[in-house]
Design an enzyme around this catalytic site. Structure first.
Site, PDB file in Angstrom:
ATOM      1  N   GLY A   1       0.821  -1.404  -0.035  1.00 46.39           N
ATOM      2  CA  GLY A   1       0.086   0.087  -0.242  1.00 46.39           C
ATOM      3  C   GLY A   1       0.758   1.313  -0.129  1.00 46.39           C
ATOM      4  O   GLY A   1       0.544   2.683  -0.435  1.00 46.39           O
ATOM      5  N   ASP A   2       1.935   1.004   1.019  1.00 48.89           N
ATOM      6  CA  ASP A   2       2.975   2.195   1.038  1.00 48.89           C
ATOM      7  C   ASP A   2       3.589   2.465  -0.388  1.00 48.89           C
ATOM      8  O   ASP A   2       3.767   3.672  -0.966  1.00 48.89           O
ATOM      9  CB  ASP A   2       4.246   2.254   1.968  1.00 48.89           C
ATOM     10  CG  ASP A   2       3.285   2.120   3.340  1.00 48.89           C
ATOM     11  OD1 ASP A   2       2.731   3.926   3.710  1.00 48.89           O
ATOM     12  OD2 ASP A   2       3.178   1.260   3.977  1.00 48.89           O
ATOM     13  N   THR A   3       4.383   1.296  -1.211  1.00 50.89           N
ATOM     14  CA  THR A   3       4.521   1.270  -2.405  1.00 50.89           C
ATOM     15  C   THR A   3       3.636   2.625  -3.390  1.00 50.89           C
ATOM     16  O   THR A   3       4.487   2.873  -4.826  1.00 50.89           O
ATOM     17  CB  THR A   3       5.611   0.212  -2.610  1.00 50.89           C
ATOM     18  OG1 THR A   3       4.740  -0.988  -2.389  1.00 50.89           O
ATOM     19  CG2 THR A   3       6.858   0.474  -1.765  1.00 50.89           C
TER      20      THR A   3
END
Length: 414
Positions: free
Chosen positions: A175-177
């Site tokens: 999700g972050d990347t």
């Protein structure tokens, strides 16, 4: 050339000459900064004096390694953004930047007198990449959000794993990347617009929407056909044969779900008649008989080693592959030939192998030009002299110093 008309030292890459200020921490904002830095931008990361980015302490082993990747191609400047002096220093640096990257909870920059409207009043060409859990607008905007929560809301987590077990985690902070990558994409698009108009803008990259973007047909399948995807383990429902199959000495992935590829798989298995069998001859038929077809394929693979199956797949041009881990990657000739993994001369770890730059450009290739900063604020003097033309720290922060992170103190400001 940067927004202030000055060109920094030559750095190579398609974004050479672009200046970036990174205010984020942990993964989403810093990975966006890493991508921009790999492409040649000069990235100045502002870190809390004496604490720094918590990523400095993440990773396995006696010496954490994650920071050495996500901090590469960056300069560290110490600045306390909760103080007026730190905020003033940030505004001064941002006024000379092309891109600002941040991943704080919406409203945080505004409380620090660093809202995009104020910043762009001083620097109209500024592009502000704002990465957050739920976006800058909407009823959930001010909620705290991490990548895993966004993966759940975006639909990812619910379909990962096996139906008879709880939802599984992918194993990385996807999700972050993803949000960082979309933020970087938005920044590059905004640079193109600025090149034509001189106008900067805000890039609003929500973690949950970044996940939503890669969910393929999940939404229309429900909206049009009333079908809800669920966890299906290692197979794709009604896409066959495409699965992980047991061999004598491990597991092997085969994707032979296209008609002509399936015929070639049947030939490789010594079962050419299966390619003409009405139960398997079409995509729809194979999907309807997926389980029995998987059993046929695994009966064959289980009698052979991975190497034997792999050789047969290569000979018959069937997409297939081994399950790689880090050790496999480091020993693989294709990774080496494409420099997918490179060795960086790191001042902390020595020669360190890590993933290389990506994507690959033929004329303006990206590169790793400098290792991650060793200490918080180690580049304060250089950046203030080069960007601002002065040698004082401007924020009551040390010009350099040892990293002193007290457990439990590092967090995303809210």
């Amino acid at each position: 050339m940067s927004a202030n008309g000055k060109t920094p030292a030559a750095s190579g890459g398609p974004l050479a000459g672009i200046r970036v200020v990174e205010l984020g921490q942990l993964i989403a904002g810093p990975f966006c900064g890493q991508l921009l830095g790999d492409m040649g931008a000069e990235v100045v990361k502002l870190e809390q004096p004496g604490i720094g980015d918590p990523m400095r302490h993440w990773g396995q082993g006696s010496t954490p390694t994650w920071w050495r990747v996500i901090g590469r191609n960056k300069y560290s400047v110490a600045a306390d953004l909760r103080s007026e002096a730190g905020q003033a220093l940030a505004r001064e640096l941002i006024s000379r930047a092309d891109i600002l990257v941040e991943n704080f909870r919406p409203g945080t920059l505004e409380r620090w007198n660093l809202g995009p409207d104020k910043l762009r009043a001083e620097n109209p060409g500024l592009i502000v990449v704002r990465v957050s859990g739920y976006g800058q607008t909407g009823p959930y905007a001010t909620r705290a959000g991490f990548g895993g929560i966004a993966e759940a809301m975006g639909g990812w987590r619910k379909i990962v794993g096996f139906a008879d077990r709880a939802p599984a985690r992918m194993g990385i902070s996807i999700g972050d990347t993803l949000a960082a990558t979309y933020g970087c994409l938005g920044a590059v698009a905004a640079l193109h617009h600025r090149g034509k108009t001189g106008e900067g803008q805000v890039v609003d990259a929500a973690l949950y929407e970044s996940v939503l973007q890669v969910m393929e047909g999940l939404i229309p399948e429900w909206a049009v056909a009333g079908h809800k995807r669920d966890r299906t383990g290692s197979k794709l429902p009604r896409i066959a044969p495409s699965n992980v199959y047991r061999c004598k000495d491990g597991e092997f992935l085969i994707g032979a779900n296209q008609d002509s590829v399936f015929v070639r798989l049947c030939e490789a298995m010594g079962r050419p008649e299966l390619g003409r069998d009405p139960r398997y001859v079409t995509h729809t038929a194979r999907g309807a008989n997926q389980d029995e077809l998987d059993a046929i394929v695994e009966e064959w693979t289980s009698r052979h080693t991975i190497a034997e199956v792999e050789a047969a797949m290569i000979e018959h041009a069937v997409p297939a592959g081994r399950m790689f881990d880090a050790e496999d990657m480091l020993g693989d000739p294709h990774f080496a030939a494409r420099e997918a993994i490179v060795t960086v001369d790191d001042p902390v770890l020595g020669p360190t192998q890590m993933q290389g730059v990506f994507p690959k450009l033929s004329v303006t290739p990206s590169s790793i030009r400098r290792p991650a900063p060793n200490t918080v604020g180690q580049d304060t003097r250089e950046i203030l002299e080069r960007w601002l033309g002065r040698s004082d720290d401007g924020a009551g922060a040390p010009m350099s110093g040892e990293l002193r992170l007290v457990p439990g103190e590092a967090h995303i400001p809210d």
